[in-house]
Design a protein around this motif. Sequence first.
Motif, PDB file in Angstrom:
ATOM      1  N   ALA A  14      40.262 -13.194  -9.853  1.00 37.08           N
ATOM      2  CA  ALA A  14      39.191 -14.116  -9.146  1.00 37.08           C
ATOM      3  C   ALA A  14      39.630 -15.698  -8.674  1.00 37.08           C
ATOM      4  CB  ALA A  14      37.985 -14.165  -9.908  1.00 37.08           C
ATOM      5  N   GLN A  15      38.633 -16.370  -8.037  1.00 35.24           N
ATOM      6  CA  GLN A  15      38.876 -17.850  -8.032  1.00 35.24           C
ATOM      7  C   GLN A  15      37.880 -18.567  -8.505  1.00 35.24           C
ATOM      8  OE1 GLN A  15      38.738 -19.563  -4.034  1.00 35.24           O
ATOM      9  NE2 GLN A  15      40.901 -19.193  -3.887  1.00 35.24           N
ATOM     10  N   VAL A  16      38.270 -19.345  -9.505  1.00 35.64           N
ATOM     11  CA  VAL A  16      37.346 -19.974 -10.631  1.00 35.64           C
ATOM     12  C   VAL A  16      37.028 -21.502 -10.141  1.00 35.64           C
ATOM     13  CG1 VAL A  16      36.789 -20.725 -12.932  1.00 35.64           C
ATOM     14  CG2 VAL A  16      37.542 -18.381 -12.282  1.00 35.64           C
ATOM     15  N   ARG A  17      36.046 -21.943  -9.930  1.00 38.16           N
ATOM     16  CA  ARG A  17      35.565 -23.302  -9.766  1.00 38.16           C
ATOM     17  C   ARG A  17      35.130 -23.902 -10.993  1.00 38.16           C
ATOM     18  NH1 ARG A  17      35.244 -20.878  -5.077  1.00 38.16           N
ATOM     19  NH2 ARG A  17      36.111 -21.847  -3.358  1.00 38.16           N
ATOM     20  N   PHE A  18      35.209 -25.152 -11.174  1.00 34.12           N
ATOM     21  CA  PHE A  18      34.410 -25.813 -12.219  1.00 34.12           C
ATOM     22  C   PHE A  18      33.231 -26.533 -11.487  1.00 34.12           C
ATOM     23  CE2 PHE A  18      33.803 -29.232 -15.350  1.00 34.12           C
ATOM     24  CZ  PHE A  18      33.259 -28.459 -16.542  1.00 34.12           C
ATOM     25  N   SER A  19      32.045 -26.591 -11.737  1.00 32.09           N
ATOM     26  CA  SER A  19      31.223 -27.683 -11.060  1.00 32.09           C
ATOM     27  C   SER A  19      30.069 -27.819 -11.873  1.00 32.09           C
ATOM     28  CB  SER A  19      30.966 -27.297  -9.326  1.00 32.09           C
ATOM     29  OG  SER A  19      29.913 -26.451  -9.366  1.00 32.09           O
ATOM     30  N   GLN A  20      29.484 -28.860 -12.028  1.00 27.97           N
ATOM     31  CA  GLN A  20      28.341 -29.250 -12.694  1.00 27.97           C
ATOM     32  C   GLN A  20      28.247 -28.635 -13.809  1.00 27.97           C
ATOM     33  OE1 GLN A  20      25.375 -27.788  -9.991  1.00 27.97           O
ATOM     34  NE2 GLN A  20      25.532 -30.035  -8.759  1.00 27.97           N
ATOM     35  N   GLY A  21      29.418 -28.902 -14.757  1.00 29.76           N
ATOM     36  CA  GLY A  21      29.733 -28.205 -15.866  1.00 29.76           C
ATOM     37  C   GLY A  21      29.714 -26.846 -16.313  1.00 29.76           C
ATOM     38  N   SER A  22      30.000 -26.165 -15.355  1.00 27.99           N
ATOM     39  CA  SER A  22      30.329 -24.574 -15.573  1.00 27.99           C
ATOM     40  C   SER A  22      31.327 -23.981 -14.820  1.00 27.99           C
ATOM     41  CB  SER A  22      28.923 -23.787 -15.603  1.00 27.99           C
ATOM     42  OG  SER A  22      28.386 -23.790 -14.435  1.00 27.99           O
ATOM     43  N   PHE A  23      31.744 -22.847 -15.069  1.00 31.84           N
ATOM     44  CA  PHE A  23      32.686 -22.166 -14.350  1.00 31.84           C
ATOM     45  C   PHE A  23      32.183 -20.984 -13.720  1.00 31.84           C
ATOM     46  CE2 PHE A  23      35.131 -24.199 -17.842  1.00 31.84           C
ATOM     47  CZ  PHE A  23      36.287 -24.576 -17.422  1.00 31.84           C
ATOM     48  N   THR A  24      32.441 -20.919 -12.300  1.00 34.66           N
ATOM     49  CA  THR A  24      31.959 -19.795 -11.425  1.00 34.66           C
ATOM     50  C   THR A  24      33.340 -19.087 -11.095  1.00 34.66           C
ATOM     51  OG1 THR A  24      29.999 -21.268 -11.096  1.00 34.66           O
ATOM     52  CG2 THR A  24      30.416 -19.137  -9.819  1.00 34.66           C
ATOM     53  N   ALA A  25      33.265 -17.793 -11.069  1.00 34.14           N
ATOM     54  CA  ALA A  25      34.321 -17.107 -10.599  1.00 34.14           C
ATOM     55  C   ALA A  25      33.891 -16.339  -9.245  1.00 34.14           C
ATOM     56  CB  ALA A  25      34.859 -16.160 -11.676  1.00 34.14           C
ATOM     57  N   THR A  26      34.515 -16.252  -8.320  1.00 30.72           N
ATOM     58  CA  THR A  26      34.476 -15.463  -7.339  1.00 30.72           C
ATOM     59  C   THR A  26      35.491 -14.375  -7.067  1.00 30.72           C
ATOM     60  OG1 THR A  26      33.510 -17.348  -6.113  1.00 30.72           O
ATOM     61  CG2 THR A  26      33.854 -15.478  -4.614  1.00 30.72           C
ATOM     62  N   THR A  27      35.137 -13.322  -7.019  1.00 26.33           N
ATOM     63  CA  THR A  27      36.384 -12.128  -6.975  1.00 26.33           C
ATOM     64  C   THR A  27      36.988 -12.036  -5.726  1.00 26.33           C
ATOM     65  OG1 THR A  27      34.546 -10.323  -6.665  1.00 26.33           O
ATOM     66  CG2 THR A  27      35.331 -10.546  -8.877  1.00 26.33           C
ATOM     67  N   THR A  28      38.357 -11.680  -5.747  1.00 31.92           N
ATOM     68  CA  THR A  28      38.924 -11.803  -4.594  1.00 31.92           C
ATOM     69  C   THR A  28      39.035 -10.429  -3.771  1.00 31.92           C
ATOM     70  OG1 THR A  28      40.841 -11.259  -5.885  1.00 31.92           O
ATOM     71  CG2 THR A  28      40.776 -13.648  -5.358  1.00 31.92           C
TER      72      THR A  28
END
Length: 614
Positions: free
Chosen positions: A557-571
């Motif tokens: 997955a591709q993980v982003r950190f925004s507004q205090g939390s991590f969100t993963a989008t699978t590839t």
Amino acid sequence: MDKHLTFGILTVSDSCHDGISQDLSGQGLCQEIDNHFRQAKIIFQDVKPDDQKQIEQTLLSWCLQGCNVILTTGGTGCSPRDVTPEATRAVIEKELPGMSQFMLNKSFAVTEMAMLSRAVCGIRMKTLIINLPGSSKGSKECFGFVMNAIPHAVALINNDLENIVRAHRHIQGGDVGECSAPSKVRIGGAAGRDRESPYPMKKVTEALEIILRECGRTTDSELIRIENSLNRVLAEDIYAKDPVPPFRASMKDGYAVRAKAGSGQRKVRACVVAGDKPENQPLNYDEAIRVSTGAPLPDGADAVVQVEDTEVMQVTADGNEELKINILVKPSVGQDIREIGSDIPANSKVLDKMDVISAGHVGVLATVGHSRVKVFRRSSIGVLSTGNELIHHNSNIAPGQIRDSNKLAIINLLEQHSYAASDCGIAKDHPDAVKTALCRAFSRHDVIITTGGVSMGEYDLIKKVLVADFSALIHFGRVDMKPGKPTTFATLNFRGQRKIVFGLPGNPVSACVTTLLFVIPFLKYSERRENYMFPVVQSSVVPVITNNDVRPSYLRAQVRFSQGSFTATTTGNQVSSRINSLVNANALVIIPPNYKNYTALETFSTILIGDLVK
Ligand code: AMP
Ligand code: MG
């Protein structure tokens, strides 16, 4: 035998000694030794001018200190100052004409100019001395010609019987012969194979614990050049050999003055720029010395006034030089002066044992005068692909064939984490071929990573060959994870040395994921890194994915950190053959087994394997 080989490298060159040219040949030879004699140590390295006495003294001193092999580079030609052969001849007790002759013969194939070389090889006490040409290319080439004979020669010189036999075997290709003996494994009919793996399933954490426990952390260290030290773990505290700065230096472009004289006019007595010798006349109160940033200050100067705080009062007749200036702002004592040792005091501790060397560390090592540094030893790693269907990635595919992608992907994955690994080729799914390839890999490397051939098919031979032909201990042969279930870990003894084998699954994603989860933490742990695990965060996952498997899933997955939390989008499609699921993946998200009805708000343990994206 390599284990005990110690080298000294002596560059003989007036221009390198005077700092006019760079010692590329000495550096190149260090590299060649590092490449070809895995266990060798370079214990001396120096640059001397073309001066017979100085060369002789260096050779004698290194011989006395028991160095096995001294390589000289430079000074073997016909120009008046070339005296390395004369110095060598004065030192050696026995000449080895065969070695220099062989080097010469081989060199003729490269250039007829070799006829102008006068290289001498010989022995003093227990030390083999070899003259090599001065050019970086020539020295490397000639070293390559005689390299294979070195361990044998050293063994003979030291009357080391055991290593003489081993060296003989090596020279005569005994390794290859031994490796080509047939395997003890026989491929049975498919009907007779196991229907269930005899290996108990280990949890991922348990599997890693076994690996780390079995392999431990190295206590061996080696001395390497700081140019190659990035990412290595320091095995010693580092103390400054010299203070930084080593002289009182100006921090500004301006004027060195005596502060007590205050503002007002000064005669400009001289100009000193960075690199000049300091003025030896102390500074008077009515004088100033024009200085540049980094220039040494004369005695008596206790302040530097920046050029912006001055004006010119009087110039030379041609208008070029300043004779008198006016200081507009009253200087204070110590202003814009870097005192000796103000950045780094002499003999102070500057780096700590166990630090992982960064660019900053290398800068510190360079500035305080350490050209070599002691680091913990790394294992040598070989990567072997197995499979009848595999062809070299450069080739065109015929029906039923695929290009070998695992080997390059793993070698590059390791390189991303600063570990070098060698290509051990592709072995066919035949017991003899697997045995030969493993045997060759073991004779060159400490850690072998294989891919393919660890599943349940009758042609999955890795475990069988490891056990039958190398008496390996399989510590585990199945791991509770998806992808990566057949991951195998074994240790064995090969010619008296412990070898570590990671038998990774053949599916490209499985091979890479298991490299990340097991091999890289192991490599970091064994070279004594304190942080050997990838960081783990909690992230939510989009799109919501269910895990119907009884094993935990490691989603790319591709993980982003925004507004205090991590969100993963699978590839995309997560099937284990689809290597593209690793492209741009910076994380592995762990979805527990049989995990179905979760909401977008839930978070999962996420292993960060790359940089976060915005
Ligand atoms: P195995 O683990 O040998 O059963 O292989 C599992 C799958 O991975 C098969 O589809 C193989 O063709 C594929 N595979 C094995 N080795 C490689 C490799 N080096 N490069 C790409 N695919 C591979
Ligand atoms: Mg296979």
